[in-house]
Design a protein around this motif. Sequence first.
Motif, mmCIF file in Angstrom:
data_model
loop_
_atom_site.group_PDB
_atom_site.id
_atom_site.type_symbol
_atom_site.label_atom_id
_atom_site.label_comp_id
_atom_site.label_asym_id
_atom_site.label_seq_id
_atom_site.Cartn_x
_atom_site.Cartn_y
_atom_site.Cartn_z
ATOM 1 N N ALA A 253 17.683 -52.673 60.967
ATOM 2 C CA ALA A 253 17.746 -52.960 62.407
ATOM 3 C C ALA A 253 17.820 -51.660 63.204
ATOM 4 C CB ALA A 253 18.939 -53.860 62.717
ATOM 5 N N ALA A 254 18.628 -50.719 62.760
ATOM 6 C CA ALA A 254 18.762 -49.446 63.478
ATOM 7 C C ALA A 254 17.442 -48.668 63.463
ATOM 8 C CB ALA A 254 19.876 -48.608 62.863
ATOM 9 N N GLU A 255 16.747 -48.677 62.334
ATOM 10 C CA GLU A 255 15.460 -47.980 62.255
ATOM 11 C C GLU A 255 14.422 -48.631 63.164
ATOM 12 O OE1 GLU A 255 15.762 -46.331 57.649
ATOM 13 O OE2 GLU A 255 14.994 -48.342 58.025
ATOM 14 N N ILE A 256 14.401 -49.943 63.199
ATOM 15 C CA ILE A 256 13.471 -50.662 64.069
ATOM 16 C C ILE A 256 13.764 -50.327 65.525
ATOM 17 C CG2 ILE A 256 12.754 -52.952 64.891
ATOM 18 C CD1 ILE A 256 13.380 -53.928 61.959
ATOM 19 N N GLU A 257 15.020 -50.383 65.911
ATOM 20 C CA GLU A 257 15.408 -50.096 67.302
ATOM 21 C C GLU A 257 15.032 -48.674 67.685
ATOM 22 O OE1 GLU A 257 17.282 -48.807 70.745
ATOM 23 O OE2 GLU A 257 17.957 -48.031 68.811
ATOM 24 N N THR A 258 15.309 -47.722 66.825
ATOM 25 C CA THR A 258 14.980 -46.328 67.109
ATOM 26 C C THR A 258 13.474 -46.135 67.236
ATOM 27 O OG1 THR A 258 16.972 -45.540 66.006
ATOM 28 C CG2 THR A 258 15.164 -43.963 66.238
ATOM 29 N N PHE A 259 12.717 -46.696 66.307
ATOM 30 C CA PHE A 259 11.263 -46.580 66.361
ATOM 31 C C PHE A 259 10.723 -47.160 67.666
ATOM 32 C CE2 PHE A 259 7.134 -48.614 65.889
ATOM 33 C CZ PHE A 259 6.349 -47.539 65.525
ATOM 34 N N SER B 255 12.193 -47.851 70.587
ATOM 35 C CA SER B 255 12.587 -47.170 71.824
ATOM 36 C C SER B 255 11.988 -45.768 71.900
ATOM 37 C CB SER B 255 14.105 -47.135 71.972
ATOM 38 O OG SER B 255 14.696 -46.428 70.916
ATOM 39 N N ALA B 256 11.997 -45.027 70.795
ATOM 40 C CA ALA B 256 11.497 -43.653 70.822
ATOM 41 C C ALA B 256 9.971 -43.587 70.911
ATOM 42 C CB ALA B 256 11.977 -42.905 69.577
ATOM 43 N N THR B 257 9.281 -44.481 70.232
ATOM 44 C CA THR B 257 7.822 -44.421 70.170
ATOM 45 C C THR B 257 7.153 -45.133 71.336
ATOM 46 O OG1 THR B 257 8.033 -44.399 67.767
ATOM 47 C CG2 THR B 257 5.826 -44.769 68.654
ATOM 48 N N TYR B 258 7.720 -46.281 71.731
ATOM 49 C CA TYR B 258 7.057 -47.110 72.752
ATOM 50 C C TYR B 258 7.924 -47.395 73.979
ATOM 51 C CZ TYR B 258 3.408 -47.716 69.325
ATOM 52 O OH TYR B 258 2.400 -47.471 68.421
ATOM 53 N N GLY B 259 9.136 -46.867 74.012
ATOM 54 C CA GLY B 259 9.999 -47.082 75.168
ATOM 55 C C GLY B 259 10.376 -48.540 75.384
#
Length: 163
Positions: free
Chosen positions: A76-82, A84-88
Amino acid sequence: MTDLLQLPLSTLAGSPTTLGELTGGRTALVVNVASRCGLTPQYRGLEALQQEYADRGFTVLGVPCNQFAGQEPGTAAEIETFCSATYGVTFPMTDKLEVNGPDADPLYRALTAVPDATGQAGDVQWNFEKFLLSGSGDVVARFRPRTEPDSAEVRAAIEAHLG
């Protein structure tokens, strides 16, 4: 309000909720998403819809799913980071769900009973299949994975159901 809005879900952060709480009574585009898919750039279009229509009573709801070629393997943390960081991404997301088969989440059992524009119901074909829900929780449209979020047909369906 339909029973669909009462279905229990969990947020990506693991908090218990319902579909109705996640969508807040707004028109919602529910999309099974994946971070490692050829269609992953659709996140950009989904976020653009979120930004454009949020003030008019609309939200996107992302539903991570790892059923298609293992294209959403992260935590879940990796998905959230990806996202938000990649697509805002600012729209809400659930925890990972199964969308097809015997372990399909009740949400997707209900969604997949609805036919697309050609009259075909049944299993989700791949990542980024889209279901439009009215604010009262009725499934009002279904768009297959290759239909871009900013396509004329998706926009027209959203516009038709906004308050």
